[in-house]
Design an enzyme around this catalytic site. Structure first.
Site, PDB file in Angstrom:
ATOM      1  N   ASN A   8       0.874  -1.174   0.000  1.00 29.38           N
ATOM      2  CA  ASN A   8       0.000   0.000   0.000  1.00 29.38           C
ATOM      3  C   ASN A   8       0.910   1.223   0.000  1.00 29.38           C
ATOM      4  OD1 ASN A   8      -1.774   2.082   0.497  1.00 29.38           O
ATOM      5  ND2 ASN A   8      -2.754   1.136   2.264  1.00 29.38           N
ATOM      6  N   LYS A  15       3.386   1.081   3.095  1.00 30.03           N
ATOM      7  CA  LYS A  15       2.871   0.143   4.097  1.00 30.03           C
ATOM      8  C   LYS A  15       2.871  -1.254   3.480  1.00 30.03           C
ATOM      9  CE  LYS A  15      -1.225  -0.201   7.108  1.00 30.03           C
ATOM     10  NZ  LYS A  15      -2.620   0.216   7.265  1.00 30.03           N
ATOM     11  N   ARG A  86      -2.674  -2.228  -3.328  1.00 27.88           N
ATOM     12  CA  ARG A  86      -3.840  -1.350  -3.172  1.00 27.88           C
ATOM     13  C   ARG A  86      -3.698  -0.182  -4.156  1.00 27.88           C
ATOM     14  NH1 ARG A  86      -4.842   3.572   0.734  1.00 27.88           N
ATOM     15  NH2 ARG A  86      -7.054   3.881   0.408  1.00 27.88           N
ATOM     16  N   HIS A 175     -12.896   3.224   0.017  1.00 26.43           N
ATOM     17  CA  HIS A 175     -12.882   2.266   1.145  1.00 26.43           C
ATOM     18  C   HIS A 175     -13.565   0.950   0.768  1.00 26.43           C
ATOM     19  CE1 HIS A 175     -12.679   5.940   4.039  1.00 26.43           C
ATOM     20  NE2 HIS A 175     -11.460   5.447   3.874  1.00 26.43           N
ATOM     21  N   LEU A 204     -15.011   4.337   9.820  1.00 26.94           N
ATOM     22  CA  LEU A 204     -14.729   5.607  10.488  1.00 26.94           C
ATOM     23  C   LEU A 204     -13.280   5.644  10.957  1.00 26.94           C
ATOM     24  CD1 LEU A 204     -17.940   5.623  12.741  1.00 26.94           C
ATOM     25  CD2 LEU A 204     -17.691   6.583  10.436  1.00 26.94           C
ATOM     26  N   GLY A 205     -12.486   6.479  10.293  1.00 22.17           N
ATOM     27  CA  GLY A 205     -11.095   6.691  10.694  1.00 22.17           C
ATOM     28  C   GLY A 205     -10.783   8.152  10.457  1.00 22.17           C
ATOM     29  N   ASN A 206      -9.570   8.465  10.012  1.00 20.89           N
ATOM     30  CA  ASN A 206      -9.303   9.853   9.625  1.00 20.89           C
ATOM     31  C   ASN A 206     -10.101  10.172   8.364  1.00 20.89           C
ATOM     32  OD1 ASN A 206      -7.973  12.352  10.153  1.00 20.89           O
ATOM     33  ND2 ASN A 206      -6.702  11.961   8.374  1.00 20.89           N
ATOM     34  N   GLY A 207     -10.250   9.168   7.486  1.00 21.65           N
ATOM     35  CA  GLY A 207     -11.190   9.239   6.377  1.00 21.65           C
ATOM     36  C   GLY A 207     -12.409   8.426   6.767  1.00 21.65           C
ATOM     37  N   ARG A 236     -11.267  16.408   6.682  1.00 23.67           N
ATOM     38  CA  ARG A 236     -12.085  16.736   5.506  1.00 23.67           C
ATOM     39  C   ARG A 236     -13.474  17.181   5.941  1.00 23.67           C
ATOM     40  NH1 ARG A 236     -10.756  11.165   3.085  1.00 23.67           N
ATOM     41  NH2 ARG A 236      -8.603  11.403   2.393  1.00 23.67           N
ATOM     42  N   ARG A 280      -9.663  10.432  19.866  1.00 21.45           N
ATOM     43  CA  ARG A 280      -9.308  10.153  21.270  1.00 21.45           C
ATOM     44  C   ARG A 280      -9.007  11.443  22.026  1.00 21.45           C
ATOM     45  NH1 ARG A 280      -4.913   5.947  19.179  1.00 21.45           N
ATOM     46  NH2 ARG A 280      -4.698   7.763  17.834  1.00 21.45           N
ATOM     47  N   GLY A 326     -10.640   2.806  12.752  1.00 24.68           N
ATOM     48  CA  GLY A 326     -10.064   3.169  14.057  1.00 24.68           C
ATOM     49  C   GLY A 326     -11.065   3.758  15.033  1.00 24.68           C
ATOM     50  N   GLU A 380      -8.001  -4.662   5.756  1.00 28.16           N
ATOM     51  CA  GLU A 380      -7.891  -4.433   4.312  1.00 28.16           C
ATOM     52  C   GLU A 380      -6.767  -5.267   3.706  1.00 28.16           C
ATOM     53  OE1 GLU A 380      -9.005  -0.082   3.215  1.00 28.16           O
ATOM     54  OE2 GLU A 380      -8.340  -0.016   5.287  1.00 28.16           O
TER      55      GLU A 380
END
Length: 393
Positions: A8, A15, A86, A175, A204-207, A236, A280, A326, A380
């Site tokens: 990725n 990654k 990816r 996603h 649901l994460g940063n995106g 965003r 968090r 996350g 993923e």
């Protein structure tokens, strides 16, 4: 052994994960980051623990050499039998994972205008991995492919027809790998055949995105031509009035690029809270009475709940709502707050189950007698490995 190396590749990071197909076990995973800074580094996790390797040069080629070195060191290099990549945007070219050849590389290149930040980096990863593993099969798995089953009424914008026909201006969704994986897992948890399920999947994460999945197929989703449309995200904005571009340009003298940069990188949870894009940190600040953090989380959950209700329209019924990513997997507050807005659909939270569902746990968080809300851990990398195997078999 038949192990798939999953790649990725981002603009300044790479990654990876090595997945054993027989057991779906992750043997090794890691992240090469800060690839164009003074001290690029490769962090590797395995059963033996965590290892940090300093890279001697900048760039993706050096990161790939570092990964090869670690695989060699752990006597795993000879076991790699395929490479799964990816790729963010496949446009309308790709409706499923595809074995990579020259024509596929060109089609990914042709999609660069649709994903100018992501596709060039994905191509770079493909090129470097093909140099490193010239004799192995390489497979591209597209974020957008899962959503190619959406009907035209769901993916078309109300714009002049030639903008779609000539320039591909439509909703694509993202996603897809995550939504596909968690809906398959949710069907197992529900004890129902996937073909007989109507599921809403919230990644649901940063995106962040949400998808209506009917019988295992995407029928609508919140992200659009780009990942900016839809839910409130980490940085965003999600949905807004398109004329805000003109207003900000006329009022503040901002260029189109400046407005777009603010909407993508300085908005969302970060923009409203003025504090952070990390859920968090915001929950901690909310508990200490921080007004911006409190409002950011309220807006996030309210918008999410509105989209859940909207996704009931193409589905006809909702068998389960899935929280993943996350935030979805770990924020008890976000799940509770979102479900509190969804009484109209008949969700009843079980506070005890919700409290225990963190850190990779999967299972229901609602009481019996209504639709189910589930937490399902996404993977993923595993989905990419499984799709790679499917293509090659």
């Amino acid at each position: 052994m038949h192990d798939t190396l999953v790649i990725n590749c981002g603009s300044s990071s790479l990654k990876f994960a090595l997945i054993r197909l027989s057991s779906q076990e992750t043997l090794l995973s890691g992240l090469a980051e800060k690839l164009f800074e003074a001290e690029p580094v490769l962090t590797v996790k395995s059963a033996a623990g965590k290892q940090v390797v300093k890279l001697s040069e900048q760039g993706h080629a050096e990161a790939m050499r570092g990964i090869l070195g670690v695989l060699q060191e752990q006597d795993l290099l000879s076991q790699v039998s395929s490479v799964g990549h990816r790729v963010v945007h496949g446009g309308e070219f790709f409706k499923s994972a595809t074995r990579i050849d020259a024509a596929v590389v060109q089609a990914i290149r042709d999609c660069i205008p649709l994903a100018p930040l992501h596709n060039p980096a994905n191509l770079l990863g493909i090129e470097e991995a093909m140099k490193a593993f010239p004799d192995l099969p390489h497979v591209a798995i597209f974020d957008t492919a899962f959503h190619q089953t959406m009907p035209e009424q769901a993916y078309r914008y109300a714009l002049p027809d030639n903008l779609y026909q000539e320039h591909g201006v439509r909703r694509y969704g993202f996603h897809g790998t995550s939504h596909q994986y968690v809906t398959q897992q949710a069907a197992k948890l529900l004890g129902k055949p996937l073909e007989d399920t109507c599921l809403v999947s919230a990644h649901l994460g940063n995106g962040c995105s949400i998808t209506a999945v009917k019988g295992g197929q995407s029928v609508d989703t919140s992200m659009g031509m780009t990942p900016l449309e839809g839910l409130v995200m980490g940085t965003r904005s999600g949905d807004l009035d398109p004329n805000i571009h003109l207003f900000l340009s006329q009022t503040l003298g901002w260029t189109l690029e400046q407005v777009t940069n603010v909407l993508n990188k300085k908005s969302g949870l970060l923009g409203i809270s003025g504090l952070s894009n990390d859920c968090r940190e915001l929950e901690e600040a909310k508990n200490q009475g921080h007004a911006g953090a409190t409002l950011a989380l309220e807006v996030f959950c309210y918008r999410l709940a509105k989209y859940v209700a909207a996704m009931a329209v193409p589905l006809g019924r909702v068998d389960a709502l899935i929280f993943t990513g996350g935030i979805g997997e770990n924020s008890r507050f976000v799940r509770e707050k979102t479900l509190s807005h969804l009484g109209i659909l008949g969700f009843h939270l079980d506070p005890e189950k919700n409290a225990g569902m963190v850190g990779g746990q999967s299972g229901p968080i609602t009481r019996e007698g209504g639709p189910v809300a589930l937490v399902v851990g996404t993977n993923e990398e595993r989905m990419i490995a499984l799709q790679t195997r499917e293509v090659l078999s």
